[in-house]
Design an enzyme around this catalytic site. Structure first.
Site, PDB file in Angstrom:
ATOM      1  N   GLY A 268       0.779  -1.234   0.000  1.00 57.48           N
ATOM      2  CA  GLY A 268       0.000   0.000   0.000  1.00 57.48           C
ATOM      3  C   GLY A 268       0.807   1.278   0.000  1.00 57.48           C
TER       4      GLY A 268
ATOM      5  CE  LYS B 103       1.304  -7.451  -8.389  1.00 57.06           C
ATOM      6  NZ  LYS B 103       1.737  -6.315  -7.572  1.00 57.06           N
TER       7      LYS B 103
ATOM      8  CD  GLU C  99       2.852  -3.224  -9.019  1.00 52.71           C
ATOM      9  OE1 GLU C  99       2.264  -3.058  -7.934  1.00 52.71           O
ATOM     10  OE2 GLU C  99       2.308  -3.082 -10.125  1.00 52.71           O
TER      11      GLU C  99
ATOM     12  N   GLY D  87       5.669   7.158  -2.768  1.00 54.75           N
ATOM     13  CA  GLY D  87       4.598   6.717  -3.651  1.00 54.75           C
ATOM     14  C   GLY D  87       3.294   7.464  -3.511  1.00 54.75           C
ATOM     15  CB  SER D  88       0.753   7.845  -1.587  1.00 54.09           C
ATOM     16  OG  SER D  88      -0.487   8.493  -1.417  1.00 54.09           O
TER      17      SER D  88
ATOM     18  N   PRO E  58       1.778  12.584  -6.015  1.00 55.28           N
ATOM     19  CG  PRO E  58       0.404  13.920  -7.335  1.00 55.28           C
ATOM     20  CD  PRO E  58       1.747  13.263  -7.324  1.00 55.28           C
ATOM     21  CB  ALA E  59      -2.346  11.071  -1.928  1.00 52.47           C
TER      22      ALA E  59
END
Length: 236
Positions: free
Chosen positions: A12, A37, A109, A171-172, A201-202
């Site tokens: 996350g 993936k 990823e 990442g966010s 940015p989130a």
């Protein structure tokens, strides 16, 4: 680099969005980009996994999911619960290497963090990066706890002879960062020994995602993010 492995300090933290950002910038430069993936967990056969989000954000559609398991667990645990074998390291490495022969960039990823187990034999994304001799992009969270998680991941990378692709990417990044996030900018750079490689940015919107990626990733990832400017504007 023809292969880039994307991992995070945990679940996350924004790996999928960062993967999409690197992909869209490479595609806009005219590169042929594939995204892999090795194992998607927590998604039913007809559901949308992380690669669907990569496509939604970046429009890159050369997507390869090597295994899918329904339970929201690590790949090894999800395979065990389902009574099946997890993906094989050699098979995953061969699939990525084959794609790299005809693509300019293959993004891989991971699931969770660097040492999450994919199968009963215990192989991890670190093992895949080692076999592929690929650099690793590390995505970190912005808030409390990120310094320890980042330092531990960087120590594993160094101890296993793996190369960090560039600066750590947040990442966010929240619209209204608190004191911890603001202090962590400088501290993440101290822990990694290099400037930030980006901060996305989130809630980055798909409609303006190429612009978000361009300004959210540093030159090592094809963008225009300036770590010094970001530190001066947001850091403490």
């Amino acid at each position: 680099m023809s292969i880039l492995v994307v991992t995070g300090t945990g679940t996350g933290v924004g790996k999928t969005v960062v993967t999409a950002a690197v992909a869209v910038l490479a595609q806009r430069r005219g590169a042929k980009v594939a995204v892999v993936k090795p194992a998607q967990t927590g998604v039913r056969p007809d559901g949308d996994g992380d690669l669907a989000e990569v496509c939604r954000l970046s429009t890159v559609d050369d997507l390869h999911e090597l295994a899918r398991l329904p339970d929201p667990l690590s790949p090894e645990a999800a395979a065990r619960v389902s009574g099946v074998d997890g993906p094989l390291l050699d098979a995953a490495a061969a699939a990525v290497a084959a794609l790299a022969e005809t693509r300019d960039l293959v993004l891989v990823e991971g699931s969770g963090g660097l040492l999450v187990r994919f199968a009963a034999d215990g192989w991890t994304l670190a093992d895949l990066a080692r076999v592929l001799r690929a650099p690793v992009l590390l995505v970190a969270a912005a808030g409390l706890g990120t310094l320890n998680h980042t330092a531990l991941t960087l120590e594993v990378l160094a101890g296993r002879g793996l190369r960090l692709a560039g600066g750590v990417v947040i990442g966010s990044w929240p619209a209204e960062p608190e004191l911890a996030e603001r202090c962590n900018i400088r501290d993440l750079e101290t822990v990694s020994g290099r400037p930030l490689g980006g901060a996305l940015p989130a809630g980055a919107p798909a409609g303006d995602f190429p612009g978000v990626a361009l300004h959210g990733l540093g030159p090592e990832y094809g963008g225009r993010f300036d770590a010094g400017d970001f530190r001066r504007e947001h850091g403490r």
